[in-house]
Design an enzyme around this catalytic site. Structure first.
Site, PDB file in Angstrom:
ATOM      1  N   SER A 147       0.820  -1.214   0.000  1.00 49.52           N
ATOM      2  CA  SER A 147       0.000   0.000   0.000  1.00 49.52           C
ATOM      3  C   SER A 147       0.854   1.264   0.000  1.00 49.52           C
ATOM      4  O   SER A 147       1.889   1.322   0.675  1.00 49.52           O
ATOM      5  CB  SER A 147      -0.878  -0.005   1.256  1.00 49.52           C
ATOM      6  N   GLN A 169       0.642  -0.691  -4.839  1.00 50.67           N
ATOM      7  CA  GLN A 169      -0.699  -0.091  -4.900  1.00 50.67           C
ATOM      8  C   GLN A 169      -0.560   1.412  -4.755  1.00 50.67           C
ATOM      9  O   GLN A 169       0.057   1.909  -3.799  1.00 50.67           O
ATOM     10  CB  GLN A 169      -1.593  -0.652  -3.777  1.00 50.67           C
ATOM     11  N   THR A 199      -5.850   2.238  -6.795  1.00 49.73           N
ATOM     12  CA  THR A 199      -7.122   2.152  -6.064  1.00 49.73           C
ATOM     13  C   THR A 199      -7.984   3.366  -6.386  1.00 49.73           C
ATOM     14  O   THR A 199      -7.579   4.510  -6.166  1.00 49.73           O
ATOM     15  CB  THR A 199      -6.847   2.030  -4.554  1.00 49.73           C
ATOM     16  N   ARG A 208     -16.705   6.342   8.555  1.00 46.45           N
ATOM     17  CA  ARG A 208     -16.343   5.184   9.373  1.00 46.45           C
ATOM     18  C   ARG A 208     -16.652   5.436  10.844  1.00 46.45           C
ATOM     19  O   ARG A 208     -15.826   6.022  11.576  1.00 46.45           O
ATOM     20  CB  ARG A 208     -14.862   4.872   9.196  1.00 46.45           C
ATOM     21  N   LYS A 288      -8.234  -0.935  -9.208  1.00 43.86           N
ATOM     22  CA  LYS A 288      -8.859  -1.608  -8.056  1.00 43.86           C
ATOM     23  C   LYS A 288     -10.075  -0.819  -7.572  1.00 43.86           C
ATOM     24  O   LYS A 288      -9.985   0.401  -7.401  1.00 43.86           O
ATOM     25  CB  LYS A 288      -7.823  -1.741  -6.931  1.00 43.86           C
ATOM     26  N   HIS A 312     -13.576  -2.543  -1.420  1.00 46.91           N
ATOM     27  CA  HIS A 312     -12.707  -2.137  -0.316  1.00 46.91           C
ATOM     28  C   HIS A 312     -13.177  -2.789   0.995  1.00 46.91           C
ATOM     29  O   HIS A 312     -13.079  -2.203   2.073  1.00 46.91           O
ATOM     30  CB  HIS A 312     -12.694  -0.615  -0.196  1.00 46.91           C
ATOM     31  N   GLY A 345     -14.404  -9.962   1.273  1.00 45.62           N
ATOM     32  CA  GLY A 345     -15.179 -11.005   1.943  1.00 45.62           C
ATOM     33  C   GLY A 345     -14.567 -12.392   1.928  1.00 45.62           C
ATOM     34  O   GLY A 345     -15.165 -13.321   2.460  1.00 45.62           O
ATOM     35  N   ARG A 347     -12.773 -15.327   3.296  1.00 42.92           N
ATOM     36  CA  ARG A 347     -12.396 -15.706   4.655  1.00 42.92           C
ATOM     37  C   ARG A 347     -11.928 -17.146   4.764  1.00 42.92           C
ATOM     38  O   ARG A 347     -11.434 -17.564   5.806  1.00 42.92           O
ATOM     39  CB  ARG A 347     -13.600 -15.514   5.609  1.00 42.92           C
ATOM     40  N   GLY A 366      -7.459 -10.024   2.311  1.00 44.60           N
ATOM     41  CA  GLY A 366      -7.374  -8.764   3.042  1.00 44.60           C
ATOM     42  C   GLY A 366      -7.295  -8.976   4.548  1.00 44.60           C
ATOM     43  O   GLY A 366      -6.264  -9.401   5.093  1.00 44.60           O
TER      44      GLY A 366
HETATM   45  C1  LIG Z   1      -7.273  -2.011   7.672  1.00 48.75           C
HETATM   46  C2  LIG Z   1      -7.409  -1.972   6.189  1.00 48.75           C
HETATM   47  C3  LIG Z   1      -6.582  -1.114   5.463  1.00 48.75           C
HETATM   48  C4  LIG Z   1      -6.664  -1.079   4.075  1.00 48.75           C
HETATM   49  N1  LIG Z   1      -5.799  -0.288   3.392  1.00 48.75           N
HETATM   50  C5  LIG Z   1      -5.838  -0.298   2.039  1.00 48.75           C
HETATM   51  C6  LIG Z   1      -4.889   0.440   1.297  1.00 48.75           C
HETATM   52  O1  LIG Z   1      -4.003   1.069   1.851  1.00 48.75           O
HETATM   53  N2  LIG Z   1      -4.981   0.416  -0.053  1.00 48.75           N
HETATM   54  C7  LIG Z   1      -5.977  -0.281  -0.718  1.00 48.75           C
HETATM   55  O2  LIG Z   1      -6.056  -0.264  -1.944  1.00 48.75           O
HETATM   56  N3  LIG Z   1      -6.869  -1.014  -0.016  1.00 48.75           N
HETATM   57  C8  LIG Z   1      -6.803  -1.052   1.324  1.00 48.75           C
HETATM   58  N4  LIG Z   1      -7.691  -1.821   2.008  1.00 48.75           N
HETATM   59  C9  LIG Z   1      -8.648  -2.668   1.268  1.00 48.75           C
HETATM   60  C10 LIG Z   1      -8.049  -4.058   0.948  1.00 48.75           C
HETATM   61  O3  LIG Z   1      -7.038  -3.961  -0.018  1.00 48.75           O
HETATM   62  C11 LIG Z   1      -9.140  -4.998   0.400  1.00 48.75           C
HETATM   63  O4  LIG Z   1      -9.779  -4.414  -0.694  1.00 48.75           O
HETATM   64  C12 LIG Z   1     -10.177  -5.338   1.491  1.00 48.75           C
HETATM   65  O5  LIG Z   1      -9.529  -5.597   2.710  1.00 48.75           O
HETATM   66  C13 LIG Z   1     -11.004  -6.535   1.067  1.00 48.75           C
HETATM   67  O6  LIG Z   1     -11.993  -6.796   1.991  1.00 48.75           O
HETATM   68  P1  LIG Z   1     -11.876  -7.948   3.125  1.00 48.75           P
HETATM   69  O7  LIG Z   1     -10.630  -7.692   3.889  1.00 48.75           O
HETATM   70  O8  LIG Z   1     -13.088  -7.757   3.956  1.00 48.75           O
HETATM   71  O9  LIG Z   1     -11.840  -9.273   2.409  1.00 48.75           O
HETATM   72  C14 LIG Z   1      -7.624  -1.887   3.386  1.00 48.75           C
HETATM   73  C15 LIG Z   1      -8.443  -2.727   4.131  1.00 48.75           C
HETATM   74  C16 LIG Z   1      -8.334  -2.790   5.511  1.00 48.75           C
HETATM   75  C17 LIG Z   1      -9.201  -3.777   6.253  1.00 48.75           C
HETATM   76  O1  LIG Z   2      -8.570   1.993   5.841  1.00 46.61           O
HETATM   77  C1  LIG Z   2      -8.529   1.845   4.626  1.00 46.61           C
HETATM   78  O2  LIG Z   2      -9.373   1.187   4.024  1.00 46.61           O
HETATM   79  C2  LIG Z   2      -7.477   2.504   3.903  1.00 46.61           C
HETATM   80  O3  LIG Z   2      -7.394   2.314   2.753  1.00 46.61           O
HETATM   81  C3  LIG Z   2      -6.505   3.320   4.663  1.00 46.61           C
HETATM   82  C4  LIG Z   2      -5.155   2.980   4.633  1.00 46.61           C
HETATM   83  C5  LIG Z   2      -4.258   3.715   5.381  1.00 46.61           C
HETATM   84  C6  LIG Z   2      -4.672   4.801   6.134  1.00 46.61           C
HETATM   85  C7  LIG Z   2      -5.988   5.136   6.159  1.00 46.61           C
HETATM   86  C8  LIG Z   2      -6.914   4.401   5.427  1.00 46.61           C
END
Ligand SMILES: Cc1cc2nc3c(=O)[nH]c(=O)nc-3n(C[C@H](O)[C@H](O)[C@H](O)COP(=O)(O)O)c2cc1C
Ligand SMILES: O=C(O)C(=O)c1ccccc1
Length: 420
Positions: A147, A169, A199, A208, A288, A312, A345, A347, A366
């Site tokens: 990320s 990403q 993304t 949130r 994405k 996401h 989703g 798991r 994720g």
């Molecule tokens: C805590 C957290 C941080 C995330 N940060 C990013 C990010 O920095 N960049 C991004 O493209 N997606 C981010 N995502 C989304 C994940 O890449 C992914 O699309 C998502 O977790 C999929 O859903 P799931 O974890 O419920 O299966 C984040 C998700 C979570 C849970």
């Molecule tokens: O939380 C997220 O989904 C996300 O993409 C993110 C990542 C880093 C900092 C804040 C939000």
């Protein structure tokens, strides 16, 4: 144990992972070792990972990772969508070995159809953060997507990932910050990131409630844990100095605010802007956050190499459609023109099987690996990845599905529960 079906998969290009162990070997080694030797760091039950990790985390970290946008409706729908489909196991299917789990994306064959989803600020969950997850991914033969919002610099993630496959990403700064974007892309390229995931669904963070209840933004912590990738960028640093007349280190709070505003600019880019990325990234580009057939067709039109059907994880648009629900239509519209990745989703192993049967070429894992990171650092991430793959492998094998390729793993192996 029959010979491994994918033991001799070859990978082209730099960073090809070493031939990984067959996932089922993980199960075998556990049964053989029994309780006498080292046990995995936590349970094999995929549904126990979230509650176990929740107990280990601070309220802030818990709210941040588990939390969704709004009422959490889309997050729940993501899970419910999987339960609408069931696998039809076939009997007396004779095979020469365990299923071949390999998949071809971005012109290359990979031993397994999963990769590590980009997740920001991982040092919140374990002091080793991204280093631990990038090392685990490399060890297990799974591509790692870093990320832009990482708490570790691009170069340090690359180092931890070693000869693993890594993709970058991009949280895409607005066009007046093109020089920062170009700097991030060239650093990523230099550090061996071979594909670019852009993304599109998070130009501003969603609504949130958990984070707002906690007054929590992972970037704006007093320890500045969330901003390493930005603070290490030479162009961001000089831009900051020009604007504020001080070094980042002299005004950390303003710098963190500035970095947040840079990668979450608040307004979306347009389709025309994709040409800019094509000009400055020499390699595959994957968009994405695609959820509609119309957008998927636009992705073909602008000439990108792939898409991630993703919402996401339900963290952006509450009330939005389930990601798996949209997958079949999107695959029907563009699946023969670009590579369709999937997340939101997943798991357990059966979820990977269902998404692949509905046409995904590769699934992004994720939250589960973040729970692994919180519970056991690098070993915890590895346990999650190996468990998901072992579960997936035996699900296919016992359903009489010979491989993860569309020839065998396709819609014929699924039925809608509500039509029974
Ligand atoms: C805590 C957290 C941080 C995330 N940060 C990013 C990010 O920095 N960049 C991004 O493209 N997606 C981010 N995502 C989304 C994940 O890449 C992914 O699309 C998502 O977790 C999929 O859903 P799931 O974890 O419920 O299966 C984040 C998700 C979570 C849970
Ligand atoms: O939380 C997220 O989904 C996300 O993409 C993110 C990542 C880093 C900092 C804040 C939000």
């Amino acid at each position: 144990m029959p010979p491994t079906a994918n033991g001799n998969v070859t990978l082209r290009g730099r960073g090809a992972p070493k031939p990984p162990i067959h996932p089922v070997e993980y199960e075998k080694s556990i049964y053989q070792k029994g309780l006498q030797y080292e046990r995995p760091p936590f349970s094999f039950h995929p549904e126990q990972w979230e509650p176990a990790a929740e107990q280990r985390m601070s309220a802030d970290a818990r709210g941040y990772v588990v939390g969704n946008a709004g009422t959490g409706e889309t997050g729940r729908k993501n899970r419910e969508a999987f339960k609408k489909w069931s696998i039809l196991p076939k009997r007396l299917v004779t095979t020469k070995g365990l299923p071949d789990l390999s998949t071809k994306v971005l012109g290359q064959r990979f031993p397994f159809p999963i990769c590590v989803a980009p997740v920001g600020v991982q040092c919140i969950f374990n002091p080793d953060g991204e280093r631990a997850s990038a090392a685990a991914a490399a060890r297990d033969g799974v591509p790692y997507i870093m990320s832009t919002a990482s708490s570790t610099s691009i170069e340090d993630v690359a180092k931890a990932n070693g000869d693993g496959v890594r993709w970058f990403q991009l949280y895409w700064p607005s066009r007046e910050n093109d020089d920062i974007t170009i700097s991030l892309l060239s650093r990523a390229k230099e550090a061996g990131f071979s594909a670019l995931f852009v993304t599109l669904d998070t130009y501003i963070l969603g609504w949130r409630p958990s984070d707002m209840d906690n007054g929590y933004n992972p970037f704006l912590r007093s320890d500045n844990i969330g901003v390493a990738a930005g603070f290490s960028d030479p162009v961001f640093r000089s831009r900051f100095k020009e604007k504020h007349g001080t070094e980042i280190e002299d005004d950390l709070h303003s710098a963190a605010t500035e970095w947040t505003g840079t990668i979450f600019p608040g307004l979306s880019h347009g389709w025309d802007d994709i040409q800019f990325l094509k000009k400055h990234w020499d390699g595959p580009i994957i968009l994405k956050g695609i959820q509609t057939v119309e957008d998927a067709k636009m992705c073909v039109e602008v000439g990108v190499d792939g898409i991630v059907v993703s919402n996401h994880g339900g963290r952006q648009v509450d009330g939005g459609v389930s990601s798996l629900g949209m997958l079949p239509r999107i695959v029907d519209a563009v699946g023969d023109k670009l590579d369709v990745f999937f997340d939101s989703g997943i798991r357990a192993g059966a979820d990977i099987a269902k998404a692949m049967a509905l046409g995904a070429k590769m699934c992004l894992i994720g939250r589960p690996y973040i729970y692994g990171l919180a519970l056991g650092g690098e070993g915890g991430v590895s346990h999650v990845l190996k468990s998901l793959l072992g579960d997936f492998e035996l699900t296919l094998h016992l359903a009489g599905i010979e491989s993860a390729s569309p020839e065998h793993l396709n819609r014929d192996v699924l039925i809608r529960e509500d039509q029974l």
